[in-house]
Scaffold this motif. Structure first.
Motif, PDB file in Angstrom:
ATOM      1  N   PRO A 453       0.799  -1.191  -0.025  1.00 53.28           N
ATOM      2  CA  PRO A 453       0.027   0.037   0.034  1.00 53.28           C
ATOM      3  C   PRO A 453       0.716   1.304  -0.147  1.00 53.28           C
ATOM      4  N   PHE A 454       2.229   1.096   0.345  1.00 51.40           N
ATOM      5  CA  PHE A 454       2.889   2.315   0.460  1.00 51.40           C
ATOM      6  C   PHE A 454       4.152   2.551  -0.442  1.00 51.40           C
ATOM      7  N   ASP A 455       4.316   1.465  -1.307  1.00 51.47           N
ATOM      8  CA  ASP A 455       5.589   1.281  -2.323  1.00 51.47           C
ATOM      9  C   ASP A 455       4.838   0.950  -3.740  1.00 51.47           C
ATOM     10  N   TYR A 456       5.913   0.491  -4.610  1.00 51.47           N
ATOM     11  CA  TYR A 456       5.462   0.268  -5.855  1.00 51.47           C
ATOM     12  C   TYR A 456       6.701  -0.696  -6.321  1.00 51.47           C
ATOM     13  N   ALA A 457       6.131  -1.381  -7.604  1.00 53.48           N
ATOM     14  CA  ALA A 457       7.359  -2.290  -8.191  1.00 53.48           C
ATOM     15  C   ALA A 457       7.806  -1.425  -9.403  1.00 53.48           C
ATOM     16  N   ARG A 458       9.056  -1.607  -9.969  1.00 52.99           N
ATOM     17  CA  ARG A 458       9.411  -1.033 -10.869  1.00 52.99           C
ATOM     18  C   ARG A 458      10.489  -1.511 -11.734  1.00 52.99           C
ATOM     19  N   ALA A 459      10.538  -1.399 -13.349  1.00 54.18           N
ATOM     20  CA  ALA A 459      11.177  -2.250 -13.965  1.00 54.18           C
ATOM     21  C   ALA A 459      11.787  -0.831 -15.048  1.00 54.18           C
TER      22      ALA A 459
END
Length: 605
Positions: A453-459
């Motif tokens: 809920p407070f972060d994300y995935a990134r590529a």
């Protein structure tokens, strides 16, 4: 002969020198033992999480531990939210990560010292106690592999109640990590006292005693503790020298690391960019200096010789802020260049506490004396660090360290192997938002799965700088209530081209300062997106077989394009520090899932 064996021979020499009563001497040195070249420091923009610098090509950021007060069953079983003072080792086919924890604040007891292991660097075990909690405090290092192939682990023995100060850490404890990965009995290594575990000399195992003798005689190992406190009169002579003290609490001698230059000399680095040199195997040391070109602060520095025979320094390039985490590399351990970002994300601090600072900090790699050479992935430099002193991360930095991409990608993920390394991609993978190649019904794909809920995935995929670009993406989506932001960026991370799959099932483009609906997406239905730009102020988007629509870029004055970014959340800048509602800091029951089937990037003719 392995690098660790070379260091074991050096450690044995140090023991011999100490036994002969040879005291550390002083040698003058006017110049810094190293030099960082390039203009990146002058271009650093600390209003951006990555400083406006390029990333190292192919780095994977992997979260080892994520704190949460609401879901301790998924974290440390206690819901403690201060995690810091970390170290890394390689032993019998595994990486070992160790770190210290408290319920909330730095140096406010109770403390516990925990560890986790992995066989691939990506999938880590749950943390377990490394030492009994009732008598364990953190120190600057935790591992030592002796010449007789015994792996020791250390901590400071608890010597009082109340707030903990570095000067209170006078007792050093030791235990063995067996070849079967079991932990041995705890003994006192330095400063035995009646209320502490038995002195190591009383152990019945002569191999363990010999390993401890070697460790306690290794000046470099013990010098890592602040101001060489575990060494007594054997410590460097410069500690407390008023002529090299700087204002504040970060004078010379805190949190040392050491590496051997190509010419055989030893370099010692401590907080605030202090550097000292020994040309006689640690018998004498030059007067420490702050390099004019190595700009570093209280968040530590890590220097090492990498497995490809080159050298690397990892640090935060500012006297105050602890982001971004960068690396510079070189061929001789003296000259370094091409400052690039290893970790350029700064999420919000979820649980503010005493002495918590934003950013990836206190980085350490695998020391020469903490590696038995059995970890399978030998084509990388591994670093461990804390994020805000509340989460623990590692980075896999592929070797050789690559400053700039030289090829345009054309990737069909159906041909990629699931799990592990995603070659050529920069990955930011929180524990609750992993990025990986997976096997699904339609074949292998790059999956961004987000339950945080407070972060994300990134590529991110880097490509050679080009004034024009065409990007083709084939995507699969599992839902219409989540977000995937697609951006084409320049060298400084500006985001002129922005398209997003948003939470209402729409596909949107950013047209100057406006957001425009340009299509729709549906769960289980593949969507193809094409982005093109021939000029710095315009770009065009095509959805599936629809028309190519033109828009104004969101950020002007970008002269070229250099990377493609896929992110499961909105751009956040440098995070923030407002404490979250702990009841909301829970893994989502239904994660957002985005799957990338193919990517192709090329310049336009």
């Amino acid at each position: 002969m392995t690098q660790n064996h070379n260091f074991a021979m050096f450690a044995t020499l140090c023991v011999g020198l100490v036994c002969q009563g040879i005291a550390s001497e002083v040698r003058q040195e006017k110049a810094s033992p190293l030099d960082v070249r390039g203009d990146e420091q002058s271009r650093l923009n600390l209003s951006l999480p990555d400083g406006g610098l390029k990333p190292v090509v192919g780095v994977h950021n992997i979260q080892v531990f994520r704190s949460s007060r609401s879901q301790p069953d998924l974290t440390d079983q206690d819901g403690w939210t201060y995690a810091h003072h970390q170290d890394l080792a390689a032993w019998k086919g595994r990486l070992y990560a160790a770190w210290a924890m408290t319920p909330k604040d730095e140096d406010i007891q109770p403390y516990k010292l925990v560890y986790a292991t992995t066989t691939d660097g990506f999938h880590w075990s749950a943390p377990a106690d490394l030492f009994p909690r009732e008598n364990a405090w953190p120190i600057r290092f935790y591992f030592y592999r002796a010449a007789n192939d015994r792996m020791l682990t250390f901590c400071a023995g608890k010597t009082g109640d109340g707030n903990v100060k570095e000067g209170m850490k006078t007792v050093m404890l030791v235990r063995e990590i067996g070849a079967d990965h079991q932990l041995g009995k705890v003994y006192t290594l330095v400063e035995p006292q009646p209320d502490q575990p038995a002195f190591y000399k009383t152990a019945a195992d002569p191999g363990f005693v010999a390993a401890c003798d070697e460790a306690v005689g290794n000046n470099l190992l013990l010098e890592q503790q602040d101001y060489g406190r575990f060494l007594g009169k054997r410590r460097m002579p410069w500690h407390g020298d008023a002529s090299i003290k700087i204002p504040g609490d970060f004078q010379f001698g805190k949190a040392f690391c050491f590496y051997h230059r190509k010419d055989g000399s030893l370099v010692g680095l401590s907080k605030m960019g202090f550097a000292t040199l020994s040309e006689d195997a640690g018998k004498t040391w030059s007067k420490p200096v702050q390099s004019e070109t190595l700009i570093a602060g209280p968040g530590k520095i890590w220097g090492q010789r990498t497995a490809d025979g080159r050298f690397a320094l990892a640090y935060n390039p500012d006297r105050d802020k602890r982001f971004p985490l960068v690396v510079v590399a070189g061929d001789d351990g003296i000259e370094f260049k091409d400052m690039r970002v290893i970790h350029g994300e700064v999420p919000a601090i979820r649980y503010p506490g005493r002495y918590k600072s934003a950013g990836a900090q206190y980085m350490r790699g695998i020391a020469e004396w903490a590696d038995d050479g059995t970890f399978a992935d030998k084509q990388a430099m591994w670093l461990i660090y804390s994020m805000h002193k509340e989460d623990i991360w590692v980075s896999r930095v592929p070797l050789p360290i690559t400053a700039d991409e030289t090829t345009f990608p054309s990737i069909d993920f159906a041909k990629e192997l699931p799990g592990g390394i995603i070659s050529g991609w920069n990955v930011y993978g929180p524990r609750w938002a992993p990025v990986s190649v997976v096997d699904e019904k339609a074949g292998h794909c790059l999956e961004l799965r987000d339950a945080d809920p407070f972060d994300y995935a990134r590529a991110v995929r880097c490509f050679p700088a080009s004034p024009s670009v065409r990007v083709e993406l084939s995507l699969g989506v599992a839902q219409t209530d989540a977000r995937l932001e697609i951006e084409v960026c320049d060298a400084a991370g500006h985001r002129p081209i922005r398209v997003a799959l948003v939470e209402n099932g729409k596909i949107q483009a950013t047209d100057d300062a406006n957001t425009v609906d340009i299509g729709e997406y549906k769960p289980g239905v593949a969507v193809k997106i094409v982005l093109e730009s021939r000029a710095s102020d315009r770009f065009a988007v095509q959805i599936d077989s629809g028309e190519m629509r033109a828009f104004a870029v969101a950020e002007k004055d970008c002269e070229s394009f250099e990377r493609l970014s896929l992110r499961t959340g909105e751009w956040r800048g440098c995070g923030g520090g407002a404490e979250v509602n702990a009841s909301l800091d829970m893994q989502r029951a239904k994660p957002a899932v985005f799957q990338v089937h193919s990517v192709a990037v090329r310049p336009l003719p």
